[in-house]
Design an enzyme around this catalytic site. Structure first.
Site, PDB file in Angstrom:
ATOM      1  N   ASP A  36       0.862  -1.184   0.000  1.00 20.34           N
ATOM      2  CA  ASP A  36       0.000   0.000   0.000  1.00 20.34           C
ATOM      3  C   ASP A  36       0.903   1.239   0.000  1.00 20.34           C
ATOM      4  O   ASP A  36       1.832   1.335   0.799  1.00 20.34           O
ATOM      5  CB  ASP A  36      -0.882  -0.020   1.260  1.00 20.34           C
ATOM      6  CG  ASP A  36      -2.040   0.967   1.175  1.00 20.34           C
ATOM      7  OD1 ASP A  36      -3.189   0.530   1.290  1.00 20.34           O
ATOM      8  OD2 ASP A  36      -1.781   2.178   1.014  1.00 20.34           O
ATOM      9  N   VAL A 101     -10.972   2.832  -3.154  1.00 24.21           N
ATOM     10  CA  VAL A 101     -10.612   2.282  -4.468  1.00 24.21           C
ATOM     11  C   VAL A 101     -11.593   1.147  -4.761  1.00 24.21           C
ATOM     12  O   VAL A 101     -11.733   0.213  -3.955  1.00 24.21           O
ATOM     13  CB  VAL A 101      -9.159   1.768  -4.498  1.00 24.21           C
ATOM     14  CG1 VAL A 101      -8.845   1.133  -5.847  1.00 24.21           C
ATOM     15  CG2 VAL A 101      -8.173   2.899  -4.197  1.00 24.21           C
ATOM     16  N   HIS A 105     -10.313  -5.544  -2.660  1.00 28.82           N
ATOM     17  CA  HIS A 105      -8.974  -5.764  -2.103  1.00 28.82           C
ATOM     18  C   HIS A 105      -9.083  -6.012  -0.612  1.00 28.82           C
ATOM     19  O   HIS A 105     -10.015  -5.546   0.043  1.00 28.82           O
ATOM     20  CB  HIS A 105      -8.044  -4.582  -2.391  1.00 28.82           C
ATOM     21  CG  HIS A 105      -8.586  -3.269  -1.937  1.00 28.82           C
ATOM     22  ND1 HIS A 105      -9.515  -2.564  -2.671  1.00 28.82           N
ATOM     23  CD2 HIS A 105      -8.370  -2.540  -0.818  1.00 28.82           C
ATOM     24  CE1 HIS A 105      -9.820  -1.447  -2.029  1.00 28.82           C
ATOM     25  NE2 HIS A 105      -9.142  -1.415  -0.896  1.00 28.82           N
ATOM     26  N   HIS A 107      -6.874  -5.681   2.969  1.00 28.47           N
ATOM     27  CA  HIS A 107      -5.708  -5.065   3.611  1.00 28.47           C
ATOM     28  C   HIS A 107      -5.047  -6.067   4.562  1.00 28.47           C
ATOM     29  O   HIS A 107      -5.728  -6.702   5.368  1.00 28.47           O
ATOM     30  CB  HIS A 107      -6.130  -3.859   4.456  1.00 28.47           C
ATOM     31  CG  HIS A 107      -6.714  -2.728   3.669  1.00 28.47           C
ATOM     32  ND1 HIS A 107      -5.992  -1.608   3.341  1.00 28.47           N
ATOM     33  CD2 HIS A 107      -7.946  -2.537   3.146  1.00 28.47           C
ATOM     34  CE1 HIS A 107      -6.772  -0.763   2.666  1.00 28.47           C
ATOM     35  NE2 HIS A 107      -7.962  -1.311   2.526  1.00 28.47           N
TER      36      HIS A 107
END
Ligand code: 5GP
Length: 144
Positions: A36, A101, A105, A107
């Site tokens: 990230d 975004v 995804h 994290h």
């Protein structure tokens, strides 16, 4: 077209296509992981399925098994690579939840006793730090 449609020009779609750079640490036929750029802590990485969906809510559940297997692999490697005390897994769906975004995804956040997370989508990390952390994570992942 609904405002909740998948936008193939979102930033992670561009990263997946190689149109913009990322510090990749893992890739297979269905999933990519990279650092990230605005980490909330040391070693913050993202695991991203190649299949297009905005988030968990519109994703094909058939991808979840393999995706979570890669999340586990990267989480374990991150805990080792950064000598973390624990690992938080976070995943946001739509703006009210904190998603910024719009390509699914997950994290991976190494956690250290007594050290709070930095703000979400806060400051850009220095490129040399991202390079060094990606190398550390890659090295552990390469051990299998
Ligand atoms: P979300 O809020 O959607 O769950 O998380 C998006 C994450 O992507 C944030 O943690 C943010 O720091 C990260 N991010 C945003 N733009 C980029 C980018 O261009 N490259 C990378 N590697 N990460 C990004």
């Amino acid at each position: 077209m609904s405002s909740l449609a998948y936008d193939p020009n979102n930033i992670f779609a561009k990263i997946l296509r190689g149109e913009i750079p990322s510090h990749r640490v893992y890739e297979d036929e269905a999933v990519v992981a990279f650092m990230d750029v605005m980490p909330q802590g040391t070693g913050h990485a993202l695991v991203v399925p190649k299949a297009p969906s905005r988030n968990l809510l519109d994703a094909d559940p058939a991808i979840f098994g393999h995706l979570m297997a890669v999340v586990q692999k990267v989480a374990k490697a991150a805990k080792t690579a950064f000598e973390a005390d624990g690992v938080a897994i976070m995943q946001f769906n739509e703006p009210a939840s904190g998603q910024t975004v719009y390509h699914l995804h997950v994290h991976i956040l190494p956690r250290f006793q007594g050290i709070p997370l930095k703000p979400h989508s806060g400051q850009m990390e220095k490129p040399d730090v991202l390079v060094a952390n990606a190398e550390k994570l890659r090295a552990v992942l390469a051990r299998g």
